[in-house]
Design a protein around this motif. Structure first.
Motif, mmCIF file in Angstrom:
data_model
loop_
_atom_site.group_PDB
_atom_site.id
_atom_site.type_symbol
_atom_site.label_atom_id
_atom_site.label_comp_id
_atom_site.label_asym_id
_atom_site.label_seq_id
_atom_site.Cartn_x
_atom_site.Cartn_y
_atom_site.Cartn_z
ATOM 1 N N UNK A 100 85.915 -33.653 5.690
ATOM 2 C CA UNK A 100 84.562 -33.808 6.240
ATOM 3 C C UNK A 100 83.690 -32.620 5.831
ATOM 4 N N UNK A 101 84.249 -31.420 5.939
ATOM 5 C CA UNK A 101 83.480 -30.229 5.603
ATOM 6 C C UNK A 101 83.126 -30.185 4.122
ATOM 7 N N UNK A 102 84.041 -30.596 3.266
ATOM 8 C CA UNK A 102 83.757 -30.589 1.828
ATOM 9 C C UNK A 102 82.690 -31.634 1.490
ATOM 10 N N UNK A 103 82.762 -32.794 2.148
ATOM 11 C CA UNK A 103 81.725 -33.805 1.945
ATOM 12 C C UNK A 103 80.369 -33.299 2.444
ATOM 13 N N UNK A 104 80.401 -32.630 3.591
ATOM 14 C CA UNK A 104 79.147 -32.121 4.149
ATOM 15 C C UNK A 104 78.525 -31.082 3.230
ATOM 16 N N UNK A 105 79.338 -30.185 2.681
ATOM 17 C CA UNK A 105 78.809 -29.175 1.765
ATOM 18 C C UNK A 105 78.254 -29.828 0.514
ATOM 19 N N UNK A 106 78.949 -30.818 0.005
ATOM 20 C CA UNK A 106 78.472 -31.543 -1.174
ATOM 21 C C UNK A 106 77.123 -32.199 -0.884
ATOM 22 N N UNK A 107 77.008 -32.821 0.293
ATOM 23 C CA UNK A 107 75.757 -33.492 0.641
ATOM 24 C C UNK A 107 74.610 -32.486 0.741
ATOM 25 N N UNK A 108 74.891 -31.334 1.329
ATOM 26 C CA UNK A 108 73.851 -30.314 1.441
ATOM 27 C C UNK A 108 73.404 -29.847 0.061
ATOM 28 N N UNK A 109 74.352 -29.519 -0.814
ATOM 29 C CA UNK A 109 74.000 -29.026 -2.139
ATOM 30 C C UNK A 109 73.242 -30.079 -2.931
ATOM 31 N N UNK A 110 73.677 -31.335 -2.839
ATOM 32 C CA UNK A 110 73.002 -32.398 -3.585
ATOM 33 C C UNK A 110 71.601 -32.665 -3.042
ATOM 34 N N UNK A 111 71.428 -32.440 -1.726
ATOM 35 C CA UNK A 111 70.098 -32.684 -1.151
ATOM 36 C C UNK A 111 69.054 -31.705 -1.689
ATOM 37 N N UNK A 137 64.633 -25.410 -10.973
ATOM 38 C CA UNK A 137 64.147 -26.747 -10.663
ATOM 39 C C UNK A 137 65.274 -27.735 -10.485
ATOM 40 N N UNK A 138 66.322 -27.602 -11.282
ATOM 41 C CA UNK A 138 67.501 -28.466 -11.177
ATOM 42 C C UNK A 138 68.258 -28.195 -9.876
ATOM 43 N N UNK A 139 68.476 -26.924 -9.547
ATOM 44 C CA UNK A 139 69.294 -26.557 -8.391
ATOM 45 C C UNK A 139 68.542 -26.673 -7.075
ATOM 46 N N UNK A 140 67.233 -26.396 -7.088
ATOM 47 C CA UNK A 140 66.458 -26.290 -5.842
ATOM 48 C C UNK A 140 65.222 -27.178 -5.841
ATOM 49 N N UNK A 141 65.149 -28.114 -6.754
ATOM 50 C CA UNK A 141 63.929 -28.892 -6.920
ATOM 51 C C UNK A 141 63.494 -29.671 -5.703
ATOM 52 N N UNK A 142 64.435 -30.087 -4.851
ATOM 53 C CA UNK A 142 64.083 -30.856 -3.657
ATOM 54 C C UNK A 142 64.069 -30.007 -2.394
ATOM 55 N N UNK A 143 64.350 -28.702 -2.525
ATOM 56 C CA UNK A 143 64.462 -27.865 -1.335
ATOM 57 C C UNK A 143 63.150 -27.830 -0.551
ATOM 58 N N UNK A 144 62.036 -27.612 -1.247
ATOM 59 C CA UNK A 144 60.749 -27.487 -0.567
ATOM 60 C C UNK A 144 60.335 -28.782 0.119
ATOM 61 N N UNK A 145 60.787 -29.926 -0.409
ATOM 62 C CA UNK A 145 60.414 -31.199 0.202
ATOM 63 C C UNK A 145 61.048 -31.375 1.573
ATOM 64 N N UNK A 157 66.691 -34.921 -12.002
ATOM 65 C CA UNK A 157 65.788 -35.313 -13.087
ATOM 66 C C UNK A 157 65.354 -34.115 -13.932
ATOM 67 N N UNK A 158 65.599 -32.894 -13.440
ATOM 68 C CA UNK A 158 65.228 -31.683 -14.171
ATOM 69 C C UNK A 158 66.410 -31.247 -15.027
ATOM 70 N N UNK A 159 66.253 -31.109 -16.336
ATOM 71 C CA UNK A 159 67.365 -30.666 -17.192
ATOM 72 C C UNK A 159 67.763 -29.231 -16.850
ATOM 73 N N UNK A 160 69.024 -28.975 -16.534
ATOM 74 C CA UNK A 160 69.440 -27.618 -16.153
ATOM 75 C C UNK A 160 69.224 -26.593 -17.249
ATOM 76 N N UNK A 161 69.242 -27.031 -18.512
ATOM 77 C CA UNK A 161 69.068 -26.088 -19.616
ATOM 78 C C UNK A 161 67.601 -25.757 -19.880
ATOM 79 N N UNK A 162 66.697 -26.436 -19.180
ATOM 80 C CA UNK A 162 65.273 -26.146 -19.324
ATOM 81 C C UNK A 162 64.719 -25.383 -18.118
ATOM 82 N N UNK A 163 65.197 -25.728 -16.939
ATOM 83 C CA UNK A 163 64.693 -25.092 -15.714
ATOM 84 C C UNK A 163 65.788 -25.183 -14.662
ATOM 85 N N UNK A 164 66.645 -24.171 -14.609
ATOM 86 C CA UNK A 164 67.801 -24.283 -13.728
ATOM 87 C C UNK A 164 67.404 -24.194 -12.259
#
Length: 682
Positions: free
Chosen positions: A38-49, A63-71, A54-61
């Motif tokens: 459960x904890x591993x799934x929860x951590x995965x869900x948090x990171x994916x959220x 944006x890729x890692x945190x692009x939805x954080x502000x939303x 849609x942002x290429x990691x090699x162009x803007x990492x």
């Protein structure tokens, strides 16, 4: 379990992070194999959220890692948002839980004092009834505040130097002059007196100035009962005066070599320089209550010259309002029965950061007895890794003289502590403090007096380096004069950055990077000047300095070409934070790779519903520890006044300067995160 929806996992992680822990074990219901899943799934869900695929990691990492954080964690008018704020909120919940426990006969005297203070803060009816009368009585110790007293304040006997000295002596208030007791940068075993600008003095743009005026206006109306017109006029005058003071404050981007802005001299010489208007001999003697004949540091002479002009040209009424307004914030407290416990828990953390950290530290150790040893082992691994980097034959410029040996000696001597974990003689600091559970404002007044007394006592002590508290410790930091790295107690909390059931990549990408970053600060463009004992001893050869500065200039150019929103980042001579990022991520990644190569548990280095490799998870965890959102209106002030570049820029630069990142994400040549040229320090 593999089919858990993301929404369910997000609910689980929210419950895990917000629920009170179970004494004797951390969420015992989650210590089973099913709980681990459960904890591993929860951590995965948090990171994916937080991610934006849609942002290429090699162009803007970032944006890729945190692009939805502000939303999902948008900044508000009240505050900006970050992972650290969520962790701090959890820390305060623990503080509240601890302070709500009944007083016991086994409590230490300091713990009892803080609990009594906390109780006094919960008495909302007393807070409302006594606030203004108590504050006015304190102000009238100094002849009253002109904005309050009106025409009855004549100013005939007003002496700005004497008021500055007495505000500092009685309540530890810094007003027009910064007065600091710190180790001598040339000999860290000796405390020196530094006289110059206040650390908190910053240059404000028009929007920041307006916001400050509105804040002060409201404070004057609520706390002092001033009319709107008088409150506005007083606030305008105070902010305008501070703007004049800040004109001579050194730019944060300037070279931070202390020799460039400090001069060891005698008070009598300074008094000759600045004349009777700014007679610093009289000021210091009045503050201490006796003559002081030892050398002091004249900090930023241009500021002192500006202060002399201001004292001579500013009306006494404005000077008095400015200085006495420094007392208001201490007696300001939100009164809201529905949230009073939260308000008071945070206030106790502000007033007693060392004792509160001590309580939280021991509470968390009781939950997880292995945590301190785990962090200590991580520190040892990181030091060994950095030692290998410094010993590399590729750094041939370190062969000049005995430089490499000196750097390795400094690294070996560097120590690491967790805030709150050290044995502290609280009675030495607070033994004279009398606390009543029914007198919050009196408690504040007596605490300020104790802190003022401790500042004077520090000047008589051999060294203050073991006391690294200057408010709440909510981020790791490096203490130059002690060659010491300090990790906040709140970073010991589970599941924000690390947990035993998470992939180890996350531990190295967060705690490993934080510790590596601070370790690297010992060798940045300022602290490289200091030896293993914290004394300034610039022994670098000309060739070594040139080699160091080539990489430093590479970073200067790299960051000065970046933009934050539409703002171009300033070209800054000081590159300490960028150097620490550059080196810290390499220390952490190399240490993780060594662990991974030797590990028998490689299969656990993944998270459900995530395709990232162990190496990719490492870089993703580094970036996501920096996910944040700053309100657009506050971004210009951040760029101008923060020693750190924006997190977007930090992440971009770290990844662009890392060949290992490009390999982990298989970035093609000429992508933004895989440039043809990199800046690599050490």
């Amino acid at each position: 379990m593999e089919g858990f929806p993301s929404s369910a996992c997000l609910i689980v992680v929210a419950l895990v992070l917000s629920s009170p822990p179970v004494r004797g074990g951390v969420f015992k219901e989650l210590t089973t194999p099913l709980g681990h899943q459960i904890m591993r799934h929860a951590k995965s869900a948090e990171m994916r959220s937080f991610m934006d695929d849609s942002v290429p990691p090699c162009e803007d990492f970032y944006g890729y890692a945190c692009g939805n954080y502000a939303a999902i964690n948008a900044a508000t008018l009240e505050k900006d948002t970050s992972i650290g704020q969520v962790m701090f909120a959890s820390y305060l919940r623990r503080v509240r839980q601890l302070l709500n426990q009944p007083r016991m006969s086994t409590d230490r005297p300091m713990e009892t004092r803080v609990k009594y203070f906390y109780e006094s803060c919960l008495d909302s009816s007393s807070l409302r009834m006594n606030q203004r009368s108590h504050l006015l009585s304190v102000l009238r110790e100094f002849g009253g505040m002109p904005a309050v007293e009106g025409k009855s304040w004549s100013g005939i006997e007003f002496d700005p130097l004497e008021m500055m000295a007495q505000l500092l002596r009685r309540y530890g208030k810094l007003t027009l002059l910064g007065v600091y007791v710190s180790p001598d940068f040339a000999n860290s075993q000796i405390n020196r007196l530094y006289l110059g600008p206040r650390d908190a003095l910053i240059v404000r743009d028009d929007s920041m100035g307006l916001a400050k005026k509105l804040e002060l206006k409201k404070r004057f109306q609520v706390l002092l009962g001033l009319s709107e017109a008088r409150a506005r006029k007083t606030a305008d005058e105070i902010v305008d005066l501070e703007a004049e003071l800040s004109r001579s404050v050194p730019d944060l981007g300037m070279d931070r070599d202390p020799r460039l802005r400090n001069r060891l001299t005698m008070l009598t010489d300074m008094s000759d320089t600045y004349g009777p208007t700014l007679n610093l001999t009289r000021f210091v003697n009045s503050w201490l209550g006796h003559e002081y004949n030892l050398p002091v540091y004249e900090n930023v002479p241009s500021y002192l010259a500006q202060l002399k002009k201001i004292l001579a040209s500013t009306p006494k009424r404005i000077l008095a309002n400015y200085m006495l307004s420094s007392l208001l914030r201490d007696f300001e407290i939100q009164v809201d029965e529905a949230q009073q416990e939260e308000v008071c828990a945070e206030r106790m953390a502000e007033l007693f950061p060392d004792e509160v950290d001590h309580l939280v530290y021991h509470f968390l150790v009781q939950q997880s007895p292995h945590i301190v040893n785990d962090l200590g082992n991580l520190w040892v691994e990181l030091k060994a890794t950095f030692q290998e980097l410094l010993s590399s034959a590729e750094l041939d410029w370190l062969e000049e003289g005995e430089l490499r040996e000196e750097l390795l000696e400094k690294l070996k001597a560097m120590s690491f502590v967790i805030a709150g974990g050290q044995a502290v003689n609280f009675e030495e600091q607070y033994g004279a403090l009398v606390v009543s559970s029914a007198d919050y404002y009196g408690n504040v007044q007596r605490l300020l007096a104790i802190q003022a007394s401790n500042l004077r006592a520090d000047l008589m002590r051999d060294s203050k380096s073991e006391n690294y508290y200057d408010g709440i410790i909510d981020t790791p930091f490096y203490v130059t004069e002690a060659n010491l790295v300090v990790l906040p107690a709140m970073y010991m909390q589970h599941r924000f950055f690390w947990d035993d059931v998470y992939p180890t990549a996350l531990k190295y990408g967060t705690l490993g990077f934080f510790l590596g970053h601070e370790m690297a600060h010992g060798f940045d463009d300022l602290s490289r000047l200091y030896d293993s004992r914290g004394n300034l001893r610039d022994s670098w050869s000309t060739r070594a300095k040139m080699s160091f500065n080539l990489v430093k200039d590479c970073l200067v150019d790299q960051f000065s070409e970046m933009r934050y929103s539409s703002l171009k980042l300033p070209k800054m001579e000081a590159q300490g934070e960028n150097i620490a990022d550059n080196v810290g991520i390499r220390i952490a990644r190399t240490a993780y790779q060594k662990w991974l190569d030797q590990s028998k548990f490689k299969d656990s280095e993944v998270l459900p519903q995530m395709t990232q490799t162990p190496q990719q998870l490492f870089f993703l965890s580094v970036a996501q520890s920096m996910c944040s959102d700053i309100l657009p209106e506050r971004r210009p002030a951040f760029v101008r006044n923060s020693v750190h570049p924006p997190n977007e820029s930090r992440v971009f630069a770290m990844m662009a300067n890392s060949q290992s990142f490009a390999e982990a994400f298989q970035c093609r040549n000429q992508t933004k995160q895989n440039p043809p040229h990199r800046c690599t320090m050490y």
